[in-house]
Scaffold this motif. Structure first.
Motif, PDB file in Angstrom:
ATOM      1  N   GLY A  14       0.777  -1.226   0.000  1.00  0.00           N
ATOM      2  CA  GLY A  14       0.000   0.000   0.000  1.00  0.00           C
ATOM      3  C   GLY A  14       0.805   1.269   0.000  1.00  0.00           C
ATOM      4  O   GLY A  14       0.230   2.368   0.004  1.00  0.00           O
ATOM      5  N   GLN A  15       2.165   1.174  -0.020  1.00  0.00           N
ATOM      6  CA  GLN A  15       2.975   2.393   0.022  1.00  0.00           C
ATOM      7  C   GLN A  15       4.131   2.418  -0.973  1.00  0.00           C
ATOM      8  O   GLN A  15       4.371   3.442  -1.606  1.00  0.00           O
ATOM      9  CB  GLN A  15       3.526   2.623   1.438  1.00  0.00           C
ATOM     10  CG  GLN A  15       2.466   2.994   2.450  1.00  0.00           C
ATOM     11  CD  GLN A  15       3.037   3.687   3.669  1.00  0.00           C
ATOM     12  OE1 GLN A  15       4.062   4.345   3.610  1.00  0.00           O
ATOM     13  NE2 GLN A  15       2.367   3.533   4.796  1.00  0.00           N
ATOM     14  N   VAL A  16       4.869   1.327  -1.105  1.00  0.00           N
ATOM     15  CA  VAL A  16       6.060   1.334  -1.959  1.00  0.00           C
ATOM     16  C   VAL A  16       6.062   0.119  -2.870  1.00  0.00           C
ATOM     17  O   VAL A  16       5.918  -1.019  -2.404  1.00  0.00           O
ATOM     18  CB  VAL A  16       7.368   1.330  -1.127  1.00  0.00           C
ATOM     19  CG1 VAL A  16       8.591   1.263  -2.046  1.00  0.00           C
ATOM     20  CG2 VAL A  16       7.453   2.563  -0.241  1.00  0.00           C
ATOM     21  N   LYS A  17       6.217   0.404  -4.164  1.00  0.00           N
ATOM     22  CA  LYS A  17       6.334  -0.653  -5.163  1.00  0.00           C
ATOM     23  C   LYS A  17       7.544  -0.336  -6.038  1.00  0.00           C
ATOM     24  O   LYS A  17       7.745   0.822  -6.416  1.00  0.00           O
ATOM     25  CB  LYS A  17       5.067  -0.740  -5.999  1.00  0.00           C
ATOM     26  CG  LYS A  17       5.081  -1.797  -7.084  1.00  0.00           C
ATOM     27  CD  LYS A  17       3.693  -2.005  -7.684  1.00  0.00           C
ATOM     28  CE  LYS A  17       3.157  -0.763  -8.329  1.00  0.00           C
ATOM     29  NZ  LYS A  17       1.849  -0.972  -8.997  1.00  0.00           N
ATOM     30  N   ILE A  18       8.358  -1.349  -6.356  1.00  0.00           N
ATOM     31  CA  ILE A  18       9.514  -1.157  -7.218  1.00  0.00           C
ATOM     32  C   ILE A  18       9.180  -1.708  -8.591  1.00  0.00           C
ATOM     33  O   ILE A  18       8.692  -2.834  -8.723  1.00  0.00           O
ATOM     34  CB  ILE A  18      10.774  -1.846  -6.648  1.00  0.00           C
ATOM     35  CG1 ILE A  18      11.156  -1.224  -5.290  1.00  0.00           C
ATOM     36  CG2 ILE A  18      11.949  -1.666  -7.606  1.00  0.00           C
ATOM     37  CD1 ILE A  18      10.765  -1.980  -4.096  1.00  0.00           C
ATOM     38  N   LEU A  19       9.400  -0.874  -9.609  1.00  0.00           N
ATOM     39  CA  LEU A  19       9.050  -1.251 -10.971  1.00  0.00           C
ATOM     40  C   LEU A  19      10.146  -0.798 -11.926  1.00  0.00           C
ATOM     41  O   LEU A  19      11.032  -0.032 -11.559  1.00  0.00           O
ATOM     42  CB  LEU A  19       7.700  -0.654 -11.362  1.00  0.00           C
ATOM     43  CG  LEU A  19       7.443   0.824 -11.033  1.00  0.00           C
ATOM     44  CD1 LEU A  19       8.054   1.751 -12.056  1.00  0.00           C
ATOM     45  CD2 LEU A  19       5.961   1.089 -10.929  1.00  0.00           C
ATOM     46  N   GLU A  20      10.075  -1.299 -13.154  1.00  0.00           N
ATOM     47  CA  GLU A  20      11.036  -0.871 -14.176  1.00  0.00           C
ATOM     48  C   GLU A  20      10.534   0.401 -14.815  1.00  0.00           C
ATOM     49  O   GLU A  20       9.399   0.484 -15.277  1.00  0.00           O
ATOM     50  CB  GLU A  20      11.223  -1.951 -15.235  1.00  0.00           C
ATOM     51  CG  GLU A  20      12.255  -1.581 -16.300  1.00  0.00           C
ATOM     52  CD  GLU A  20      12.490  -2.680 -17.316  1.00  0.00           C
ATOM     53  OE1 GLU A  20      12.683  -2.361 -18.508  1.00  0.00           O
ATOM     54  OE2 GLU A  20      12.470  -3.868 -16.907  1.00  0.00           O
ATOM     55  N   GLY A  21      11.397   1.415 -14.850  1.00  0.00           N
ATOM     56  CA  GLY A  21      11.001   2.698 -15.409  1.00  0.00           C
ATOM     57  C   GLY A  21      11.779   3.037 -16.663  1.00  0.00           C
ATOM     58  O   GLY A  21      12.483   2.197 -17.241  1.00  0.00           O
ATOM     59  N   THR A  22      11.659   4.275 -17.091  1.00  0.00           N
ATOM     60  CA  THR A  22      12.362   4.759 -18.273  1.00  0.00           C
ATOM     61  C   THR A  22      13.863   4.519 -18.129  1.00  0.00           C
ATOM     62  O   THR A  22      14.440   4.758 -17.078  1.00  0.00           O
ATOM     63  CB  THR A  22      12.089   6.259 -18.462  1.00  0.00           C
ATOM     64  OG1 THR A  22      10.682   6.485 -18.448  1.00  0.00           O
ATOM     65  CG2 THR A  22      12.666   6.761 -19.771  1.00  0.00           C
ATOM     66  N   GLY A  23      14.474   4.038 -19.202  1.00  0.00           N
ATOM     67  CA  GLY A  23      15.884   3.718 -19.161  1.00  0.00           C
ATOM     68  C   GLY A  23      16.153   2.298 -18.703  1.00  0.00           C
ATOM     69  O   GLY A  23      17.301   1.845 -18.714  1.00  0.00           O
ATOM     70  N   GLY A  24      15.086   1.597 -18.260  1.00  0.00           N
ATOM     71  CA  GLY A  24      15.245   0.223 -17.801  1.00  0.00           C
ATOM     72  C   GLY A  24      15.724   0.104 -16.367  1.00  0.00           C
ATOM     73  O   GLY A  24      16.009  -1.000 -15.890  1.00  0.00           O
ATOM     74  N   LEU A  38       7.746   9.478  -7.261  1.00  0.00           N
ATOM     75  CA  LEU A  38       8.481   8.534  -8.090  1.00  0.00           C
ATOM     76  C   LEU A  38       9.962   8.796  -7.895  1.00  0.00           C
ATOM     77  O   LEU A  38      10.417   9.943  -8.039  1.00  0.00           O
ATOM     78  CB  LEU A  38       8.101   8.694  -9.560  1.00  0.00           C
ATOM     79  CG  LEU A  38       8.690   7.664 -10.531  1.00  0.00           C
ATOM     80  CD1 LEU A  38       8.097   6.276 -10.257  1.00  0.00           C
ATOM     81  CD2 LEU A  38       8.430   8.077 -11.979  1.00  0.00           C
ATOM     82  N   ILE A  39      10.705   7.747  -7.547  1.00  0.00           N
ATOM     83  CA  ILE A  39      12.122   7.875  -7.202  1.00  0.00           C
ATOM     84  C   ILE A  39      12.930   6.957  -8.106  1.00  0.00           C
ATOM     85  O   ILE A  39      12.647   5.766  -8.209  1.00  0.00           O
ATOM     86  CB  ILE A  39      12.358   7.500  -5.735  1.00  0.00           C
ATOM     87  CG1 ILE A  39      11.516   8.382  -4.810  1.00  0.00           C
ATOM     88  CG2 ILE A  39      13.842   7.609  -5.379  1.00  0.00           C
ATOM     89  CD1 ILE A  39      11.439   7.879  -3.371  1.00  0.00           C
ATOM     90  N   SER A  40      13.952   7.508  -8.754  1.00  0.00           N
ATOM     91  CA  SER A  40      14.819   6.742  -9.638  1.00  0.00           C
ATOM     92  C   SER A  40      16.055   6.270  -8.885  1.00  0.00           C
ATOM     93  O   SER A  40      16.730   7.073  -8.224  1.00  0.00           O
ATOM     94  CB  SER A  40      15.253   7.604 -10.827  1.00  0.00           C
ATOM     95  OG  SER A  40      16.262   6.954 -11.579  1.00  0.00           O
ATOM     96  N   LEU A  41      16.372   4.970  -9.004  1.00  0.00           N
ATOM     97  CA  LEU A  41      17.626   4.489  -8.417  1.00  0.00           C
ATOM     98  C   LEU A  41      18.820   5.034  -9.186  1.00  0.00           C
ATOM     99  O   LEU A  41      19.895   5.220  -8.616  1.00  0.00           O
ATOM    100  CB  LEU A  41      17.675   2.959  -8.396  1.00  0.00           C
ATOM    101  CG  LEU A  41      16.807   2.248  -7.365  1.00  0.00           C
ATOM    102  CD1 LEU A  41      17.196   0.773  -7.260  1.00  0.00           C
ATOM    103  CD2 LEU A  41      16.883   2.904  -6.004  1.00  0.00           C
ATOM    104  N   TYR A  42      18.660   5.278 -10.482  1.00  0.00           N
ATOM    105  CA  TYR A  42      19.733   5.931 -11.226  1.00  0.00           C
ATOM    106  C   TYR A  42      19.739   7.403 -10.828  1.00  0.00           C
ATOM    107  O   TYR A  42      18.749   8.113 -10.971  1.00  0.00           O
ATOM    108  CB  TYR A  42      19.539   5.798 -12.737  1.00  0.00           C
ATOM    109  CG  TYR A  42      20.673   6.425 -13.517  1.00  0.00           C
ATOM    110  CD1 TYR A  42      21.863   5.725 -13.719  1.00  0.00           C
ATOM    111  CD2 TYR A  42      20.570   7.710 -14.027  1.00  0.00           C
ATOM    112  CE1 TYR A  42      22.915   6.300 -14.418  1.00  0.00           C
ATOM    113  CE2 TYR A  42      21.610   8.288 -14.722  1.00  0.00           C
ATOM    114  CZ  TYR A  42      22.787   7.579 -14.918  1.00  0.00           C
ATOM    115  OH  TYR A  42      23.836   8.166 -15.602  1.00  0.00           O
ATOM    116  N   GLY A  43      20.848   7.850 -10.279  1.00  0.00           N
ATOM    117  CA  GLY A  43      20.957   9.223  -9.808  1.00  0.00           C
ATOM    118  C   GLY A  43      20.478   9.431  -8.393  1.00  0.00           C
ATOM    119  O   GLY A  43      20.727  10.477  -7.804  1.00  0.00           O
TER     120      GLY A  43
END
Length: 300
Positions: A14-24, A38-43
């Motif tokens: 209900g709070q945090v889901k990890i998914l594949e985003g732009t750039g893979g 939305l938080i990117s692990l890249y950067g």
């Protein structure tokens, strides 16, 4: 990275889901009763943040942003570290350091009693970082998503000697119309005008933007405010750990020449950056740490 494993280890029902985003790359999608993000692990950067009662996102991301290894994502909350601006030693290393151009790791996620959600990302020294900067370190960004967006950049020195850093939370804020936008709180300070060869100038009154602006403000107060008349809102920026702040808008010519900005992008954002820049150099002692923190709040 294995998304199923990441969700098992760090997903919060209900709070945090990890998914594949732009750039893979993996992205963390945060949604709680107070806000979405939305938080990117890249950067290690936040790309979107919207309180439930807000009509528009706090953050701006360019439609032409690069999502490529070795390139910074133009928008959101890029992190400049362990130096801000050009290589301070003139060795040809990347502008703004290396934190914004690498994949970070999830350290922990937590549902807070307040109803907010905290995500902590980080990385440490490795062979590639030591080639650029010869220190042992651990860097973390604490991201708290609630009625406000709070960021804390924590630099830990794991080596047996002190090191110096300059740094920035280089945040891009969405505005309705840059010509109807002012930055409040800088009256009476001085700034280094990078558009005018580094000349030091006084600031008088609110900062209105009608041309390219690239300024390092010195001895800034703890609170700055972006007055966005077109969207009928204020963005309140409250920081600790800094004596300087950078205000940047590229205006038309720079936007048109930038591959990762559309020609009219300058009309829709302003960067008000929480920084340790210019003479605001931080010395982190051996086995010590330093914390640069900021909170963003949207008010009507």
């Amino acid at each position: 990275m294995n998304l199923a494993q990441l969700n098992q280890d760090y997903g919060l029902a209900g709070q945090v889901k990890i998914l594949e985003g732009t750039g893979g790359w993996p992205y963390l999608e945060v949604a709680n009763t107070q806000a979405t993000a939305l938080i990117s692990l890249y950067g290690g950067q936040v790309l979107a943040f919207k309180p439930r009662n807000a009509s528009r996102d706090l953050l701006f991301v360019s439609d032409n942003a690069y999502y490529q290894v070795g390139k910074a994502i133009k928008g959101g909350t890029p992190i400049c570290w362990p130096w801000f601006g050009p290589d301070p030693q003139g060795l040809g290393r990347p502008n703004h350091g290396f934190a914004r151009n690498r994949l970070w790791e999830i350290k922990r996620t937590e549902a807070l009693p307040s109803g907010a959600t905290q995500v902590v990302l980080g990385f440490g020294d490795a062979e590639d970082t030591r080639e650029l900067w010869p220190y042992a370190f651990a860097l973390e960004i604490e991201i708290t998503v609630g009625n406000t967006l709070a960021l804390a950049l924590v630099s830990r020195n794991l080596s047996d000697r002190p090191f110096d850093i300059t740094q920035a939370l280089h945040t891009y804020f969405t505005v309705g119309d840059i010509t109807q936008t002012t930055v409040l709180g800088l009256d009476g300070t001085t700034y280094i005008d990078k558009v005018d060869g580094g000349t030091v100038k006084p600031q008088s009154g609110p900062l209105a933007i009608a041309a390219e602006v690239d300024r390092i403000y010195q001895n800034v107060p703890a609170e700055l405010v972006i007055e966005d008349k077109a969207l009928n809102r204020q963005i309140r920026i409250t920081s600790t750990g800094n004596q300087t702040a950078v205000v940047w808008n590229p205006w038309l010519d720079v936007s048109a020449k930038s591959g990762d900005l559309t020609d009219d992008a300058y009309q829709h954002f302003v960067c008000v950056e929480t920084t340790n820049a210019a003479d605001d150099v931080v010395t982190v002692p051996a086995q010590g740490e330093f914390r640069l923190a900021v909170t963003y709040a949207i008010a009507a």
